[in-house]
Write a protein that holds these residues in place. Structure first.
Motif, PDB file in Angstrom:
ATOM      1  N   LEU A 214     -37.341-126.693   1.978  1.00  0.00           N
ATOM      2  CA  LEU A 214     -36.893-125.444   2.595  1.00  0.00           C
ATOM      3  C   LEU A 214     -36.752-124.326   1.564  1.00  0.00           C
ATOM      4  CD1 LEU A 214     -34.181-126.746   5.103  1.00  0.00           C
ATOM      5  CD2 LEU A 214     -36.521-126.021   5.621  1.00  0.00           C
ATOM      6  N   TRP A 215     -36.845-124.663   0.267  1.00  0.00           N
ATOM      7  CA  TRP A 215     -36.799-123.600  -0.745  1.00  0.00           C
ATOM      8  C   TRP A 215     -37.876-122.555  -0.500  1.00  0.00           C
ATOM      9  CZ3 TRP A 215     -41.101-122.409  -3.428  1.00  0.00           C
ATOM     10  CH2 TRP A 215     -42.072-123.400  -3.586  1.00  0.00           C
ATOM     11  N   LEU A 216     -39.042-122.977   0.045  1.00  0.00           N
ATOM     12  CA  LEU A 216     -40.130-122.022   0.221  1.00  0.00           C
ATOM     13  C   LEU A 216     -39.831-120.999   1.322  1.00  0.00           C
ATOM     14  CD1 LEU A 216     -42.902-121.113  -0.731  1.00  0.00           C
ATOM     15  CD2 LEU A 216     -43.911-122.648   0.959  1.00  0.00           C
ATOM     16  N   PRO A 217     -39.442-121.422   2.541  1.00  0.00           N
ATOM     17  CA  PRO A 217     -39.067-120.403   3.526  1.00  0.00           C
ATOM     18  C   PRO A 217     -37.827-119.611   3.135  1.00  0.00           C
ATOM     19  CG  PRO A 217     -38.720-122.622   4.401  1.00  0.00           C
ATOM     20  CD  PRO A 217     -39.503-122.769   3.151  1.00  0.00           C
ATOM     21  N   VAL A 218     -36.935-120.198   2.354  1.00  0.00           N
ATOM     22  CA  VAL A 218     -35.798-119.415   1.844  1.00  0.00           C
ATOM     23  C   VAL A 218     -36.316-118.286   0.959  1.00  0.00           C
ATOM     24  CG1 VAL A 218     -33.853-119.465   0.231  1.00  0.00           C
ATOM     25  CG2 VAL A 218     -34.024-121.191   2.027  1.00  0.00           C
ATOM     26  N   LEU A 219     -37.283-118.601   0.087  1.00  0.00           N
ATOM     27  CA  LEU A 219     -37.843-117.585  -0.809  1.00  0.00           C
ATOM     28  C   LEU A 219     -38.680-116.562  -0.052  1.00  0.00           C
ATOM     29  CD1 LEU A 219     -38.440-116.572  -3.725  1.00  0.00           C
ATOM     30  CD2 LEU A 219     -40.401-118.135  -3.721  1.00  0.00           C
ATOM     31  N   ASN A 220     -39.527-117.035   0.854  1.00  0.00           N
ATOM     32  CA  ASN A 220     -40.477-116.142   1.515  1.00  0.00           C
ATOM     33  C   ASN A 220     -39.891-115.389   2.694  1.00  0.00           C
ATOM     34  OD1 ASN A 220     -42.484-116.867  -0.257  1.00  0.00           O
ATOM     35  ND2 ASN A 220     -43.422-118.368   1.111  1.00  0.00           N
ATOM     36  N   LEU A 221     -38.865-115.961   3.346  1.00  0.00           N
ATOM     37  CA  LEU A 221     -38.308-115.342   4.550  1.00  0.00           C
ATOM     38  C   LEU A 221     -36.827-115.014   4.408  1.00  0.00           C
ATOM     39  CD1 LEU A 221     -40.009-117.615   7.253  1.00  0.00           C
ATOM     40  CD2 LEU A 221     -40.546-115.222   6.760  1.00  0.00           C
ATOM     41  N   GLY A 222     -36.032-116.015   4.048  1.00  0.00           N
ATOM     42  CA  GLY A 222     -34.591-115.823   4.025  1.00  0.00           C
ATOM     43  C   GLY A 222     -34.146-114.756   3.047  1.00  0.00           C
ATOM     44  N   PHE A 223     -34.611-114.849   1.814  1.00  0.00           N
ATOM     45  CA  PHE A 223     -34.198-113.902   0.778  1.00  0.00           C
ATOM     46  C   PHE A 223     -34.610-112.461   1.113  1.00  0.00           C
ATOM     47  CE2 PHE A 223     -36.821-112.203  -2.844  1.00  0.00           C
ATOM     48  CZ  PHE A 223     -35.896-111.263  -3.266  1.00  0.00           C
ATOM     49  N   PRO A 224     -35.900-112.181   1.435  1.00  0.00           N
ATOM     50  CA  PRO A 224     -36.252-110.781   1.715  1.00  0.00           C
ATOM     51  C   PRO A 224     -35.590-110.231   2.968  1.00  0.00           C
ATOM     52  CG  PRO A 224     -38.141-112.234   2.050  1.00  0.00           C
ATOM     53  CD  PRO A 224     -37.094-113.056   1.393  1.00  0.00           C
ATOM     54  N   LEU A 225     -35.444-111.055   4.026  1.00  0.00           N
ATOM     55  CA  LEU A 225     -34.780-110.581   5.244  1.00  0.00           C
ATOM     56  C   LEU A 225     -33.314-110.257   4.978  1.00  0.00           C
ATOM     57  CD1 LEU A 225     -36.276-113.015   7.926  1.00  0.00           C
ATOM     58  CD2 LEU A 225     -36.749-110.567   7.669  1.00  0.00           C
ATOM     59  N   TRP A 226     -32.664-111.099   4.187  1.00  0.00           N
ATOM     60  CA  TRP A 226     -31.254-110.902   3.869  1.00  0.00           C
ATOM     61  C   TRP A 226     -31.060-109.666   3.006  1.00  0.00           C
ATOM     62  CZ3 TRP A 226     -26.793-111.941   5.698  1.00  0.00           C
ATOM     63  CH2 TRP A 226     -25.641-112.024   4.902  1.00  0.00           C
ATOM     64  N   LEU A 227     -31.914-109.492   2.006  1.00  0.00           N
ATOM     65  CA  LEU A 227     -31.795-108.325   1.137  1.00  0.00           C
ATOM     66  C   LEU A 227     -32.090-107.033   1.913  1.00  0.00           C
ATOM     67  CD1 LEU A 227     -33.075-107.945  -2.488  1.00  0.00           C
ATOM     68  CD2 LEU A 227     -33.572-106.183  -0.822  1.00  0.00           C
ATOM     69  N   ALA A 228     -33.182-107.050   2.684  1.00  0.00           N
ATOM     70  CA  ALA A 228     -33.576-105.837   3.403  1.00  0.00           C
ATOM     71  C   ALA A 228     -32.592-105.484   4.507  1.00  0.00           C
ATOM     72  CB  ALA A 228     -34.968-106.018   3.993  1.00  0.00           C
ATOM     73  N   GLY A 229     -32.001-106.490   5.137  1.00  0.00           N
ATOM     74  CA  GLY A 229     -31.092-106.231   6.252  1.00  0.00           C
ATOM     75  C   GLY A 229     -29.715-105.774   5.835  1.00  0.00           C
ATOM     76  N   GLY A 230     -29.328-106.066   4.613  1.00  0.00           N
ATOM     77  CA  GLY A 230     -27.975-105.717   4.186  1.00  0.00           C
ATOM     78  C   GLY A 230     -27.794-104.258   3.860  1.00  0.00           C
ATOM     79  N   GLY A 231     -28.856-103.634   3.356  1.00  0.00           N
ATOM     80  CA  GLY A 231     -28.777-102.229   3.023  1.00  0.00           C
ATOM     81  C   GLY A 231     -27.942-101.910   1.797  1.00  0.00           C
ATOM     82  N   HIS A 232     -27.539-102.940   1.035  1.00  0.00           N
ATOM     83  CA  HIS A 232     -26.689-102.716  -0.134  1.00  0.00           C
ATOM     84  C   HIS A 232     -27.493-102.379  -1.385  1.00  0.00           C
ATOM     85  CE1 HIS A 232     -23.092-104.085   2.018  1.00  0.00           C
ATOM     86  NE2 HIS A 232     -23.866-105.023   2.538  1.00  0.00           N
ATOM     87  N   ILE A 233     -28.729-102.892  -1.466  1.00  0.00           N
ATOM     88  CA  ILE A 233     -29.588-102.542  -2.593  1.00  0.00           C
ATOM     89  C   ILE A 233     -30.965-102.183  -2.037  1.00  0.00           C
ATOM     90  CG2 ILE A 233     -28.336-104.055  -4.181  1.00  0.00           C
ATOM     91  CD1 ILE A 233     -30.624-106.017  -4.013  1.00  0.00           C
TER      92      ILE A 233
END
Length: 394
Positions: A214-233
């Protein structure tokens, strides 16, 4: 086998992933904007193709054991070439489904059979080192092919040209592989039974590997969606943080493989890697709420994720080699690879996106718990795994 054979395999791997990188740069855009499919149709086709690839993985492994791994790899690369070239002629969903199924089935089988072929070119701990070198070469190929494909397809009418170049790369890979000597095939034993899917050791280890992948979908999907959705950076940080993962994998894959070259070391590496993946999820969870430290925490999370990946991937190689009898090696490795593919491409994308949409930040706690459980269960699942030379052949 000679060092020259290994070098030819590595050269083939670079060409393979260079071609794949060219296509990955624009595949979604091509199918939706040039072919005219909807995003849903593309997703459905990929899902159907992925399921068929899982079903056919073990039978193709048995075929490879019977006729020879190298010969099977050559044929599968040619199938990829034909399927990729046929994308140029796709005009509706059924044509897309036929082409993407051929490519996907070949792709998934090639991953496991390449591991089996390495076992014919190298012995003992050297197998992990060769696979690590192959994975490093693959990362370099994608790193070059992706940007190159993006630049080329920025020109009008360049999609078809890149597709044909990609198909040509696969033909070249097949030709290079065909020059590597084929070891003798044990046809009289490879034809028997379906031992792999009935081996409890394999099923237990493959199930844990499904979770760890699951590291791969975390890297490819989870991380960018979380970063982009937060609006903090700024979203612009996604690219550089991806680069951090790529650079670490290129620099550290060979040293990491050396750390988990024995069965005992692989058990420890699987546990340590699972813990690192778990902690990385917790850091991802905390990162958007850290104000001025958000970028630093996202960077730390990506580094921890990369280190977990670097340990769990080669540890799985070592453990899967250890449970695979010589006369059924391709079958066993293909069956083991089903868990890897299921975690990366079927379960993972659905699980990660669904958790983030429904649970928000708590999704990271769930993912952390899954990685921690897989780490904790590894010693139990791997307790009966011996080195290949100690196994009783049946």
């Amino acid at each position: 086998m000679t060092q020259y054979s290994v070098l030819r395999l590595l050269a083939a791997g670079f060409v393979d992933y260079l071609g794949a990188g060219l296509f990955l740069a624009f595949s979604a855009v091509y199918f939706t904007q040039s072919v005219g499919l909807t995003a849903g149709q593309v997703g459905l086709g990929l899902g159907v193709a992925g399921c068929l690839a899982l079903v056919l993985a073990t039978p193709l492994g048995r075929v490879a054991d019977r006729v020879g791994v190298r010969r099977t790899l050559v044929v599968l690369h040619l199938v990829r070439a034909v399927g990729t070239a046929s994308y140029v002629m796709v005009g509706e969903w059924w044509g897309f489904l036929a082409a993407v199924t051929a490519v996907t089935v070949a792709d998934q089988a090639i991953a496991a059979l390449t591991q089996a072929f390495v076992a014919e070119l190298a012995d003992g701990e050297r197998r992990g080192k060769v696979l690590a070198a192959y994975r490093t070469i693959a990362n370099l190929g994608i790193s070059v092919g992706g940007p190159l494909g993006g630049l080329i397809t920025a020109q009008d009418g360049a999609f078809q040209l890149v597709l044909l170049a990609n198909a040509g790369a696969y033909v070249l890979v097949a030709l290079v592989l065909a020059t590597i000597p084929q070891p003798p095939v044990r046809r009289e034993r490879a034809a028997r039974g379906t031992a792999a899917v009935r081996d409890r050791r394999l099923l237990a280890l493959a199930s844990l590997d499904t979770v760890l992948q699951l590291w791969l979908p975390v890297l490819n999907l989870g991380f960018p969606l979380w970063l982009a959705g937060g609006g903090h950076i700024p979203r612009a940080w996604i690219g550089p943080l991806y680069a951090v993962d790529t650079v670490l994998c290129v620099l550290l894959q060979l040293p990491a493989a050396r750390l988990v070259g024995t069965v005992a070391a692989a058990r420890r590496g699987q546990v340590a890697g699972g813990v690192l993946l778990s902690v990385s999820c917790l850091v991802f969870w905390a990162a958007p709420y850290a104000a001025q430290a958000a970028v630093a925490l996202f960077t730390l999370a990506v580094v921890l994720l990369a280190l977990g990946e670097l340990l769990t991937v080669p540890a799985a190689w070592t453990l899967s080699y250890a449970i695979a009898p010589d006369d059924r090696r391709a079958e066993y490795l293909a069956a083991f690879g089903m868990g890897r593919s299921f975690g990366r491409y079927v379960l993972g994308p659905v699980l990660v996106t669904a958790l983030l949409q429904s649970a928000g930040g708590l999704a990271w706690a769930v993912l952390a718990a899954l990685f921690a459980l897989a780490a904790a269960a590894t010693p139990l699942a791997a307790r009966h795994v011996a080195t290949a030379s100690e196994q009783v052949r049946s």
